[in-house]
Design an enzyme around this catalytic site. Structure first.
Site, PDB file in Angstrom:
ATOM      1  CB  ALA A  12      58.479  58.295  24.123  1.00 26.76           C
ATOM      2  CD  GLU A  13      53.999  59.066  26.741  1.00 23.10           C
ATOM      3  OE1 GLU A  13      53.438  58.939  27.839  1.00 23.10           O
ATOM      4  OE2 GLU A  13      54.664  60.077  26.427  1.00 23.10           O
ATOM      5  CG  ASP A 133      50.626  57.315  16.821  1.00 19.74           C
ATOM      6  OD1 ASP A 133      51.092  57.948  15.862  1.00 19.74           O
ATOM      7  OD2 ASP A 133      51.257  56.414  17.410  1.00 19.74           O
TER       8      ASP A 133
END
Length: 225
Positions: A12-13, A133
Site C-alpha cells: 500500500a505504501e 510491523d
C-alpha cells in the site's frame, strides 16, 4: 548502478525492486506519492518516514542485531536502497516447511528459532526500537553454512524510536496475531518466544504486563466485532 529493476513486492505504501547496486544485489524501496495530500506535506512526511527507517536500521546494527546494510538514502527519489539478504528465507516460510514434517528434529529447530527470536526482539526493544510491523514475514533466517544461521530483521518502513512499554507491547501483540493467524499448528511457538524475550533486560516484566493489557483489549474488540 544497473538500470535493470525487477519488481520484488508491492504494498500500500510503495514498491520494492530487486536491483544491482554497483555490483551488489540490493533492494530499492520506493514510496508512492499520496495524491490526496498537499504536495509539500506529502514530501515532508515521506522524508520523515524514510529517515525513521534508516535510523532504526542503523540503531539495530549498532546494537548488534542483524539487519540489511543501508546503501543509499535518496529523499528526492523517495527511496532507500538496502542490502539484499541472499541465501535466506522468511521465518513464515520456514515454519510452514518444518511443520509439514512434524518430527522431533523439526520441533527442536523451531524451538531454537523461537528462543533466538526472543533474544533478538528483546534486544531491539531494549534499545527502544519499535518495529511497527513485526511479523514472521519480516524476519529472515540467513544460512551462513550447513550448521550456522542468523536471524535478520527487515522492513522497518513503519518503525520508530520510542521507550514506551505500550508501543513495545503492541509490537509483541502484532507478532502473536501473525503467528496465530498463519501458524496455528505451532501454538507453543509464541510461548517459547516470550520465555526468551522476558529474560532480556530489566524492564521486560513491565512490558509483559502491558502486553497482557493490549492482548485483553484486542480480544475484547474481536469478541464485540
Amino acid at each position: 548502478m544497473s538500470n535493470t529493476n525487477i519488481l520484488y513486492k508491492q504494498g500500500a505504501e510503495g514498491r520494492i525492486f530487486k536491483i544491482n547496486y554497483f555490483g551488489k544485489p540490493a533492494i530499492s524501496k520506493e514510496r508512492f506519492k499520496k495524491k490526496y495530500r498537499n504536495e509539500e506535506l506529502d514530501k515532508r512526511l515521506t522524508k520523515e518516514r524514510i529517515r525513521a527507517e534508516a535510523k532504526s536500521i542503523l540503531r539495530c546494527k549498532n546494537a548488534g542485531i542483524c539487519v540489511p546494510a543501508v546503501y543509499l538514502v535518496d529523499f528526492e527519489g523517495r527511496r532507500i536502497i538496502l542490502e539484499y539478504i541472499d541465501n535466506s528465507e522468511t521465518i513464515s516460510d520456514l515454519i510452514d516447511k518444518l511443520t509439514t514434517k512434524n518430527c522431533d528434529e523439526s520441533n527442536e529447530k523451531l524451538k531454537e528459532i523461537s528462543i533466538k527470536m526472543g533474544d533478538v526482539i528483546g534486544k531491539m526493544h531494549y534499545n527502544n526500537i519499535i518495529h511497527g510491523d513485526l511479523t514472521t514475514s519480516n524476519i529472515l533466517i540467513k544460512y551462513e553454512s550447513d550448521s550456522t544461521w542468523n536471524l535478520y530483521l527487515i522492513d522497518f518502513g513503519l518503525s520508530y524510536i520510542k521507550s514506551s512499554d505500550e508501543d513495545k507491547a503492541v509490537d509483541l501483540y502484532v507478532l502473536e496475531r501473525a503467528l496465530t493467524s498463519k501458524h496455528s499448528n505451532v501454538n507453543w511457538f509464541f510461548d517459547e518466544f516470550l520465555i526468551s524475550y522476558r529474560q532480556y533486560g530489566e524492564n521486560n516484566e513491565r512490558i509483559f504486563k502491558k502486553f497482557n493489557e493490549v492482548r485483553a483489549r484486542g480480544r475484547k474488540r474481536t469478541t464485540i466485532g
